[in-house]
Design a protein around this motif. Structure first.
Motif, mmCIF file in Angstrom:
data_model
loop_
_atom_site.group_PDB
_atom_site.id
_atom_site.type_symbol
_atom_site.label_atom_id
_atom_site.label_comp_id
_atom_site.label_asym_id
_atom_site.label_seq_id
_atom_site.Cartn_x
_atom_site.Cartn_y
_atom_site.Cartn_z
ATOM 1 N N PHE A 154 13.351 -53.037 19.761
ATOM 2 C CA PHE A 154 12.697 -51.841 19.237
ATOM 3 C C PHE A 154 11.418 -52.240 18.508
ATOM 4 O O PHE A 154 11.338 -53.317 17.905
ATOM 5 C CB PHE A 154 13.612 -51.096 18.264
ATOM 6 N N ARG A 205 8.233 -50.555 15.871
ATOM 7 C CA ARG A 205 7.797 -49.437 15.051
ATOM 8 C C ARG A 205 6.595 -49.879 14.237
ATOM 9 O O ARG A 205 6.321 -51.078 14.102
ATOM 10 C CB ARG A 205 8.911 -48.949 14.117
ATOM 11 N N TRP A 231 5.102 -43.483 19.561
ATOM 12 C CA TRP A 231 6.540 -43.521 19.307
ATOM 13 C C TRP A 231 7.227 -44.242 20.461
ATOM 14 O O TRP A 231 6.687 -44.329 21.572
ATOM 15 C CB TRP A 231 7.127 -42.111 19.141
ATOM 16 N N SER A 232 8.408 -44.771 20.210
ATOM 17 C CA SER A 232 9.110 -45.506 21.264
ATOM 18 C C SER A 232 10.579 -45.650 20.915
ATOM 19 O O SER A 232 10.985 -45.501 19.754
ATOM 20 C CB SER A 232 8.483 -46.898 21.459
ATOM 21 N N ASN A 233 11.361 -45.977 21.939
ATOM 22 C CA ASN A 233 12.776 -46.311 21.777
ATOM 23 C C ASN A 233 12.959 -47.760 22.223
ATOM 24 O O ASN A 233 12.166 -48.590 21.835
ATOM 25 C CB ASN A 233 13.630 -45.328 22.584
ATOM 26 N N TYR A 248 0.684 -49.661 19.257
ATOM 27 C CA TYR A 248 0.906 -49.653 17.807
ATOM 28 C C TYR A 248 -0.206 -50.425 17.087
ATOM 29 O O TYR A 248 -0.663 -50.024 16.011
ATOM 30 C CB TYR A 248 2.253 -50.279 17.465
ATOM 31 N N PRO A 286 2.594 -53.414 13.006
ATOM 32 C CA PRO A 286 3.746 -53.251 13.900
ATOM 33 C C PRO A 286 4.824 -54.284 13.584
ATOM 34 O O PRO A 286 4.530 -55.399 13.124
ATOM 35 C CB PRO A 286 3.162 -53.485 15.291
#
Length: 524
Positions: free
Chosen positions: A4, A6, A87-89, A104, A117
């Protein structure tokens, strides 16, 4: 489980309004240049097939789960202005991953504050992402410098509980970052944990590496040691009560930090006196100057968080309670910038970023002026043109061309696995179903798909169709008509995935999708 990413950012940071439109355009271009695509289901004539389309911005939103270069799907990712950006998973570990992280990084470059990030707990500090961004947009971005302290404070305010497990030193790129790192450690571990390290650093002989510093970093270690002793001396010798002492220091610091600009020379005229060492009895020169010494060293230390932590420990007050009294005005005077050539990030081409060749960029020819195909691919284009001309010279008809084309698309998916037609070319074909030029292009594809050598090359990813292998291999639950794969697609050997057949078909479909290149090769 999984990978993941973010963006960790300081509270309140945002993309300035004047930059929002440009930022959104560049995010779309980055995702497209990185091969992010939408898979769309098409149902015609009782047949279902999937087509590829470049991910595009729709009402300030993007949503996709397939990467063309990785030739695989992951969980949805994208962009949303309403969700404050990228956004991401789950993003995997290959090309899909790299493109999302680059997005990011691009967002962090546009934000007006600290943002970095993080992938599975590790800060992203690789210069490659910034290099690719510089290549795509003809920019000269330097690696963004992030002071660890503002990010640490933002996460603390968000009640993140595992801050001690973060690699804060991974953010250090210059003197400011280094002092911010030590401030974070002081808050997490206490200043005593740093004393021995500071003693060693302040007492050692400077090295060639230190010549890159303006001297402020080395000075910090010495001033930090002296500050603790000066505060202890003031606390011990002053006639004021504990509360009065602390109140006076905090009032003095707040007034100092609130100044528009912080000048070391103007704020502290006793630099030479502050350089002295203090013994347990406190040097006599502080008999009439305890508070001035504290102020002098607080200024020279140039680390507001560290100063407040020292006061919190000495006067046994919670750090965060004390910090709230000055956090709105506390700031560090910027140190001399690092040399310009050390902060620049050279461009990284798309070929370098994905470790591919120009021949894999057929779809992007025209968008990237630096693409130079190999002589082998140029010869292939010539051969395709000759095939096309031979077909056009013949008399041929196709009964029910739509069924025939859909059968070809289904055959490619079943026998070569996930070889997709592009949506724009498919729609263009539907508008010209009786146009011999388009039918000729599909006849070339038909010949490729049924070429025995191609079938042999493409079979390396499948289990043999023999009884003893009936229970071996993997079935695709989404398309039972497909042959059984030898193993999971995401972990299959890249040489097998990119076998000669699949590579050829993917390049051919990319050629047909790229109208400008198609015109160069086929004339329309």
């Amino acid at each position: 489980m999984g990978t993941f990413a973010r963006l960790l950012q300081q509270d309140g940071v945002r993309v300035p309004d004047v930059k929002k439109e440009e930022f959104q355009r560049r995010i779309e271009k980055l995702f497209q240049a990185g091969g992010m695509m939408e898979l769309k289901m098409v149902q015609l004539c009782d047949k279902q097939t999937r087509v590829l389309k470049k991910a595009t911005m729709q009402n300030t939103k993007m949503n996709f789960y397939y990467n063309y270069f990785e030739d695989d799907c992951w969980e949805n990712a994208g962009f949303s202005a309403e969700r404050d950006g990228v956004w991401s998973n789950k993003i995997g570990w290959s090309d899909f991953h790299h493109v999302v992280v680059a997005a990011y990084v691009l967002q962090s470059l546009y934000l007006d504050g600290t943002a970095v990030p993080r992938v599975n707990g590790e800060f992203v500090t690789s210069r490659v992402y910034t290099g690719w961004i510089n290549y795509l947009f003809h920019e000269n971005y330097s690696q963004k410098k992030n002071d660890p302290w503002p990010l640490f404070e933002a996460l603390h305010d968000q009640r993140v509980t595992d801050l001690g497990e973060y690699d804060w030193k991974g953010l250090v790129q210059d003197t400011d970052g280094l002092i911010g790192y030590y401030e974070v450690r002081a808050v997490l571990e206490g200043t005593a944990a740093l004393d021995k390290e500071f003693d060693q650093l302040a007492g050692r002989v400077p090295t060639k590496e230190d010549e890159k510093d303006d001297g402020s970093g080395l000075n910090f270690y010495g001033y930090a040691r002296q500050l603790k002793e000066a505060v202890r001396c003031y606390h011990k010798k002053s006639a004021l009560s504990r509360e009065e002492q602390l109140s006076m220091i905090m009032e003095m610091l707040r007034s100092h930090y609130a100044q528009e600009s912080i000048s070391f020379d103007a704020a502290c005229q006793r630099d030479g006196e502050c350089d002295s060492k203090y013994n347990d009895e406190c040097d006599s020169k502080y008999d009439n100057g305890y508070l001035e010494a504290v102020f002098c060293l607080a200024v020279l230390t140039n680390a507001p968080v560290y100063v407040i932590k020292v006061l919190a420990e000495t006067y046994r007050v919670r750090f965060w309670e004390l910090w709230r009294q000055v956090k709105d005005v506390a700031k560090r005077k910027p140190y001399q910038e690092a040399q310009e050539d050390s902060t620049k990030v050279p461009p990284v081409s798309t070929e370098q970023f994905f470790d591919i060749t120009a021949d894999d960029l057929i779809l992007f020819w025209g968008d990237d002026e630096n693409i130079r195909f190999s002589k082998g691919l140029e010869k292939w284009f010539v051969d395709l043109r000759k095939q096309y001309e031979r077909i056009m010279e013949q008399e041929f008809t196709v009964e029910n061309p739509l069924h025939w084309i859909l059968d070809l698309m289904e055959y490619a998916d079943k026998n070569y696995y996930c070889v997709y037609t592009f949506a724009d070319f498919f729609e263009e074909t539907l508008k010209h179903l009786n146009d011999r030029r388009f039918l000729a292009l599909w006849k070339i594809y038909d010949g490729m798909l049924h070429d025995p050598e191609m079938e042999k090359a493409g079979s390396v990813i499948f289990m043999p169709d023999e009884p003893e292998y009936e229970q071996v291999g993997l079935y695709d639950p989404d398309a039972r008509s497909r042959r059984r794969l030898k193993g999971g697609w995401s972990i299959m050997d890249s040489k097998d995935k990119n076998n000669a057949a699949r590579a050829t078909f993917r390049r051919y479909m990319a050629l047909l999708e790229n109208r400008n290149l198609r015109k160069e090769v086929f004339g329309f």
